[in-house]
Write a protein that holds these residues in place. Structure first.
Motif, short mmCIF file in Angstrom:
data_model
loop_
_atom_site.label_atom_id
_atom_site.label_comp_id
_atom_site.label_asym_id
_atom_site.label_seq_id
_atom_site.Cartn_x
_atom_site.Cartn_y
_atom_site.Cartn_z
N PHE A 224 0.86 -1.17 0.00
CA PHE A 224 0.00 0.00 0.00
C PHE A 224 0.90 1.22 0.00
N LEU A 225 0.78 2.05 -1.04
CA LEU A 225 1.69 3.19 -1.22
C LEU A 225 1.16 4.47 -0.60
N GLY A 226 -0.13 4.56 -0.41
CA GLY A 226 -0.71 5.80 0.10
C GLY A 226 -0.74 6.85 -1.00
N GLU A 227 -0.66 8.11 -0.60
CA GLU A 227 -0.68 9.22 -1.56
C GLU A 227 0.67 9.33 -2.25
N VAL A 228 0.67 9.27 -3.57
CA VAL A 228 1.91 9.34 -4.36
C VAL A 228 1.71 10.33 -5.49
N ASP A 229 2.70 11.20 -5.71
CA ASP A 229 2.58 12.17 -6.81
C ASP A 229 2.98 11.52 -8.14
N LEU A 230 2.59 12.16 -9.22
CA LEU A 230 2.79 11.60 -10.56
C LEU A 230 4.26 11.36 -10.90
N PRO A 231 5.20 12.26 -10.58
CA PRO A 231 6.61 11.97 -10.91
C PRO A 231 7.12 10.68 -10.25
N ARG A 232 6.75 10.44 -9.00
CA ARG A 232 7.18 9.20 -8.32
C ARG A 232 6.51 7.98 -8.97
N LEU A 233 5.25 8.12 -9.36
CA LEU A 233 4.58 7.01 -10.04
C LEU A 233 5.24 6.69 -11.37
N THR A 234 5.74 7.71 -12.06
CA THR A 234 6.44 7.50 -13.33
C THR A 234 7.72 6.71 -13.09
N ASP A 235 8.48 7.09 -12.05
CA ASP A 235 9.69 6.34 -11.71
C ASP A 235 9.35 4.91 -11.34
N LEU A 236 8.31 4.74 -10.55
CA LEU A 236 7.89 3.41 -10.13
C LEU A 236 7.47 2.56 -11.32
N ASP A 237 6.74 3.18 -12.25
CA ASP A 237 6.29 2.47 -13.44
C ASP A 237 7.46 1.84 -14.20
N LEU A 238 8.53 2.58 -14.37
CA LEU A 238 9.69 2.06 -15.10
C LEU A 238 10.31 0.87 -14.38
N ASP A 239 10.43 0.96 -13.05
CA ASP A 239 11.01 -0.14 -12.28
C ASP A 239 10.10 -1.37 -12.27
N LEU A 240 8.78 -1.15 -12.20
CA LEU A 240 7.86 -2.29 -12.21
C LEU A 240 7.85 -3.00 -13.56
N GLN A 241 8.07 -2.24 -14.63
CA GLN A 241 8.15 -2.86 -15.96
C GLN A 241 9.34 -3.83 -16.04
N ALA A 242 10.39 -3.53 -15.30
CA ALA A 242 11.61 -4.34 -15.36
C ALA A 242 11.61 -5.49 -14.34
N LEU A 243 10.65 -5.53 -13.45
CA LEU A 243 10.61 -6.54 -12.40
C LEU A 243 10.38 -7.92 -12.97
N ARG A 244 11.26 -8.86 -12.66
CA ARG A 244 11.11 -10.24 -13.11
C ARG A 244 11.36 -11.16 -11.92
N VAL A 245 10.33 -11.86 -11.53
CA VAL A 245 10.42 -12.84 -10.45
C VAL A 245 9.52 -14.02 -10.84
N PRO A 246 9.70 -15.17 -10.20
CA PRO A 246 8.82 -16.31 -10.50
C PRO A 246 7.35 -15.98 -10.19
N HIS A 247 6.44 -16.51 -10.99
CA HIS A 247 5.01 -16.31 -10.73
C HIS A 247 4.67 -16.94 -9.39
N PRO A 248 4.01 -16.20 -8.53
CA PRO A 248 3.63 -16.78 -7.24
C PRO A 248 2.32 -17.56 -7.35
N ALA A 249 2.20 -18.56 -6.54
CA ALA A 249 0.91 -19.24 -6.38
C ALA A 249 0.17 -18.54 -5.25
N VAL A 250 -1.12 -18.36 -5.44
CA VAL A 250 -1.97 -17.81 -4.39
C VAL A 250 -2.84 -18.95 -3.89
#
Length: 179
Positions: A41-67
């Protein structure tokens, strides 16, 4: 903008949880379409930080989790704040949550350091919940506390916007990221 990162559940899992909610008949139930496993849960986040986060999340590679839904529980006492379906904390799921938290912090978003308790919130309760509602909750937990679902693979994480409304939170998908 109020945001969080979560795993969206497959339709069949949400359907099964919705049928379980039908038996609860207490609290303010979460809409079937909004059932998810929050990773961060990120709470209140401004657009520039979301843009930075978006780039890092695009690059995230981990094994698919089972739920894997494994039981029911509550958060809070006198009265409980919510009832949830517990999600088994598999190594893959815990690893994914830790990676997501690291990416969020790297984007400059402060997160509290707290233990990850994977779950799917089914209903929330007000502090002034009437005794009969709490009694229904107790009977529900006694009857269905051992509720289980087969594990499901979740191939992506989702960035949500959460807007508060008089009836509760309204979730809007901002982006999905394959993992």
């Amino acid at each position: 903008m109020r945001t969080f990162i979560a795993l969206e559940l497959p339709d069949a899992t949400r359907d099964a949880l919705s049928r379980l909610q039908d038996r609860l008949r207490a609290g303010r139930q979460i809409d079937e379409d909004d059932l998810h496993v929050t990773l961060s849960f990120l709470g209140e986040v401004d657009l520039p930080r979301l843009t930075d986060l978006d780039l890092d999340l695009q690059a995230l590679r981990v094994p698919h989790p089972a739920v894997e839904i494994a039981g029911l529980a509550t958060f809070g006492t006198d009265p409980p704040r919510s009832v949830h379906a517990a999600v088994r904390a598999t190594p893959e799921l815990v690893h994914l949550q830790a990676k997501v938290a690291a990416v969020v912090r790297r984007a400059g978003i402060a997160l509290p350091h707290r233990r990850f308790v994977p779950h799917v919130t089914l209903a929330r309760f007000s502090r002034s919940a009437p005794p009969e509602e709490l009694a229904r909750l107790g009977r529900f937990l006694s009857a269905h506390g051992d509720f289980r679902l087969d594990p499901v693979m979740v191939p992506e994480i989702t960035l949500f916007r959460s807007r508060l409304d008089a009836d509760g939170a309204i979730y809007e998908v901002l982006e999905r990221y394959p993992i």
